[in-house]
Design a protein around this motif. Sequence first.
Motif, PDB file in Angstrom:
ATOM      1  N   THR A 359       3.012 -20.756  -0.981  1.00  0.00           N
ATOM      2  CA  THR A 359       2.402 -20.514  -2.332  1.00  0.00           C
ATOM      3  C   THR A 359       0.484 -20.953  -2.115  1.00  0.00           C
ATOM      4  O   THR A 359       0.832 -21.560  -1.688  1.00  0.00           O
ATOM      5  CB  THR A 359       2.732 -21.534  -3.422  1.00  0.00           C
ATOM      6  OG1 THR A 359       3.358 -22.706  -2.960  1.00  0.00           O
ATOM      7  CG2 THR A 359       4.525 -20.977  -3.576  1.00  0.00           C
ATOM      8  N   GLU A 399       2.125  -9.248 -10.573  1.00  0.00           N
ATOM      9  CA  GLU A 399       2.458 -10.380 -10.783  1.00  0.00           C
ATOM     10  C   GLU A 399       1.820 -11.780 -10.923  1.00  0.00           C
ATOM     11  O   GLU A 399       0.871 -11.391  -9.134  1.00  0.00           O
ATOM     12  CB  GLU A 399       4.374 -10.644  -9.329  1.00  0.00           C
ATOM     13  CG  GLU A 399       4.556  -9.621  -9.472  1.00  0.00           C
ATOM     14  CD  GLU A 399       5.896  -9.616 -10.393  1.00  0.00           C
ATOM     15  OE1 GLU A 399       6.227 -11.022 -11.073  1.00  0.00           O
ATOM     16  OE2 GLU A 399       7.208  -8.745 -11.747  1.00  0.00           O
ATOM     17  N   ASP A 401       1.929 -16.057 -10.897  1.00  0.00           N
ATOM     18  CA  ASP A 401       2.879 -17.044 -11.309  1.00  0.00           C
ATOM     19  C   ASP A 401       1.612 -17.691 -12.507  1.00  0.00           C
ATOM     20  O   ASP A 401       2.697 -18.065 -13.893  1.00  0.00           O
ATOM     21  CB  ASP A 401       3.176 -18.001 -10.533  1.00  0.00           C
ATOM     22  CG  ASP A 401       3.936 -17.280  -8.995  1.00  0.00           C
ATOM     23  OD1 ASP A 401       4.562 -16.457  -9.375  1.00  0.00           O
ATOM     24  OD2 ASP A 401       4.247 -17.919  -7.891  1.00  0.00           O
ATOM     25  N   GLU A 402       1.145 -18.473 -12.355  1.00  0.00           N
ATOM     26  CA  GLU A 402       0.086 -18.811 -12.826  1.00  0.00           C
ATOM     27  C   GLU A 402      -1.678 -18.844 -13.235  1.00  0.00           C
ATOM     28  O   GLU A 402      -2.218 -18.763 -12.527  1.00  0.00           O
ATOM     29  CB  GLU A 402       0.286 -20.387 -13.705  1.00  0.00           C
ATOM     30  CG  GLU A 402       0.191 -20.955 -14.095  1.00  0.00           C
ATOM     31  CD  GLU A 402       0.057 -22.999 -14.027  1.00  0.00           C
ATOM     32  OE1 GLU A 402      -0.338 -23.313 -14.626  1.00  0.00           O
ATOM     33  OE2 GLU A 402       0.018 -22.855 -12.835  1.00  0.00           O
ATOM     34  N   HIS A 413      -2.245 -19.793  -9.320  1.00  0.00           N
ATOM     35  CA  HIS A 413      -0.822 -19.990  -8.771  1.00  0.00           C
ATOM     36  C   HIS A 413      -0.493 -19.100  -8.034  1.00  0.00           C
ATOM     37  O   HIS A 413      -0.247 -18.371  -9.007  1.00  0.00           O
ATOM     38  CB  HIS A 413      -0.058 -21.242  -9.489  1.00  0.00           C
ATOM     39  CG  HIS A 413       0.752 -21.444  -8.552  1.00  0.00           C
ATOM     40  ND1 HIS A 413       1.799 -21.832  -9.951  1.00  0.00           N
ATOM     41  CD2 HIS A 413       1.781 -21.584  -7.651  1.00  0.00           C
ATOM     42  CE1 HIS A 413       2.810 -21.589  -8.818  1.00  0.00           C
ATOM     43  NE2 HIS A 413       3.031 -21.883  -7.811  1.00  0.00           N
ATOM     44  N   ASP A 414       0.169 -18.466  -7.788  1.00  0.00           N
ATOM     45  CA  ASP A 414       0.837 -17.453  -6.891  1.00  0.00           C
ATOM     46  C   ASP A 414       2.066 -17.938  -5.931  1.00  0.00           C
ATOM     47  O   ASP A 414       1.150 -18.461  -4.732  1.00  0.00           O
ATOM     48  CB  ASP A 414      -0.289 -16.183  -6.716  1.00  0.00           C
ATOM     49  CG  ASP A 414       0.568 -15.185  -7.125  1.00  0.00           C
ATOM     50  OD1 ASP A 414       1.377 -15.034  -6.883  1.00  0.00           O
ATOM     51  OD2 ASP A 414      -0.414 -14.101  -6.769  1.00  0.00           O
ATOM     52  N   SER A 415       2.914 -17.569  -6.219  1.00  0.00           N
ATOM     53  CA  SER A 415       3.859 -17.268  -5.287  1.00  0.00           C
ATOM     54  C   SER A 415       4.328 -15.661  -4.476  1.00  0.00           C
ATOM     55  O   SER A 415       5.310 -15.571  -3.608  1.00  0.00           O
ATOM     56  CB  SER A 415       4.646 -18.408  -5.099  1.00  0.00           C
ATOM     57  OG  SER A 415       5.687 -18.098  -6.308  1.00  0.00           O
ATOM     58  N   THR A 416       3.329 -14.666  -4.564  1.00  0.00           N
ATOM     59  CA  THR A 416       4.452 -13.629  -4.732  1.00  0.00           C
ATOM     60  C   THR A 416       3.743 -13.221  -3.810  1.00  0.00           C
ATOM     61  O   THR A 416       2.913 -13.395  -2.204  1.00  0.00           O
ATOM     62  CB  THR A 416       3.072 -12.198  -5.406  1.00  0.00           C
ATOM     63  OG1 THR A 416       3.235 -12.810  -6.730  1.00  0.00           O
ATOM     64  CG2 THR A 416       3.935 -10.994  -5.091  1.00  0.00           C
TER      65      THR A 416
END
Length: 533
Positions: A359, A399, A401-402, A413-416
Amino acid sequence: MQEDIAVMLLHHLQTWRMRAIERIELSSALWSVREREIHVKPLAGVATVRSGLPGHIPGFYDQLVRLPRGNDGKVELLLPIAELPKVPLLDLHITVDKEPVYRIPLDAGARLEAAYIKYLADEAGITVPDFETDLMELLAAIFFLPTSQYGYIWKKYNQLSVDPRQWRHPFMKLLGRRDPLRIFLSAFLEFDIAGHVLEQWREDASKIKDYVTPQTMEDYRSGAENPLIALPQMAREMKRLRNEVLDELQCSRRLESLYNLLREADAKKTHTETEDEKQQADAASTLLSTFASFGNRWTAFARCRVPVDKPFIITVREKRSIYFQHKWHKQFKSSRVFPTSEHLGKTAWKLVTFADAETNHISIQTTDTSIRLHDCQALDEHGNPLEKPIRQGEKVDGELDEESKTAERYLRHDSTPDRRKRIWIKCDLRLNRTVSLFLYLAMAITAFGIFLLIWRAAEGKVDGDDLHGLTAKDAAVILIPVAFVASFLLLKETSTLTMRLRRLRQSILLIELFILLGTAFFLYVFHSVYATP
């Protein structure tokens, strides 16, 4: 062995890094302060995960168990720390597990990056004859920092200077009497370059560039885009390490080998019929994007002792230049008809590594209370807007996350897993609304004062006992706003960033002030200001 582990870890960044948190503070018109935290998983856990499961690095366990472990449970590793742009950096501090570490030299890091390209070529099933002898030195030279000498020569022949004496250089190039690349190569290579050889090199470099430009933005300083500018560095390294002299034949052979490598990688990435071919295609695509990115970015490697059985944190703190305009890449311009903030230099651009951990978190803020973030937008390396976040309960184009935008801070914030490795954050900066309102008010009052001075002076003359036109009292009342305006002009700025954003309106205020004072003195000298007897 440590070099092999460093290459292995560089290829599997998302596997052994839990999260990366980057904080950027815009505090100056020249520099931004960047602090990055990387939370690392226990390496023993990463090494012992069963093959085929997430969080596993193939072959890492066999390498890790061979390393001598100290009484404190730590091993010495050569870790890839951070990917940094080839721009001036100040106050670079790196700590691993709360201890300062030794960063290896740039040329040694460039050789590790070249070894990583060979690793990707092996993963993609690409066979290049004499890779070690032909390509490793050329790749290391390409990935080394760009030379300031070539930048100086390029600017002299491609940009008009304010000094008229320098105008002859672009004209000489335009007339075909000067070739800046030939001048650069002739100055640093120990042999004369034949005309037909240089043309062949240009043709090879043009073919290589065709594989680079689709991956990243164009930059004349990138060795990946123009490998010819890396030849002097390769010649220096050959002489320093092996006391060998570079010649025309070696240059031609290595440029051709590099072209063959990229051509085969481009052909491999389209073959996805079987599972093995899909893996090779992924490695080939990674090879092309990595080669292009290493042309204008470099990876900092550090020798350090790290714990094996517990997590630890890597911290990187630096000051980096702020870029307010991407003049060399028009696609970064706004789609608006009149992008005033960009033309006036009020848009700050920040390049962020955003896929080097499971992330990634980024926050951008200003430390000056007089500055606010008007809008922030995420773009890819080609200037195209990224996907939108969740809106009204539905996914929109991808996609994420935020994402949060306020006047004080931008958060993302991203975890793709397949997100882009690098993104640009375009930050439109504005003055605080209160400060901006007072500046506009001062400009309006001063302009109205100029109008009153001229209008009252031209209204009429003395007629008997009645006084028409401009009196001394009228002039005094009208000139009172001068003190109000002067307070804005003489006010000490809180930062150079505020000065940059205020300079246009402050310049207008200064011009209006001189016009107001000049008008008053003109009317007084020509007896257009009357006093009641």
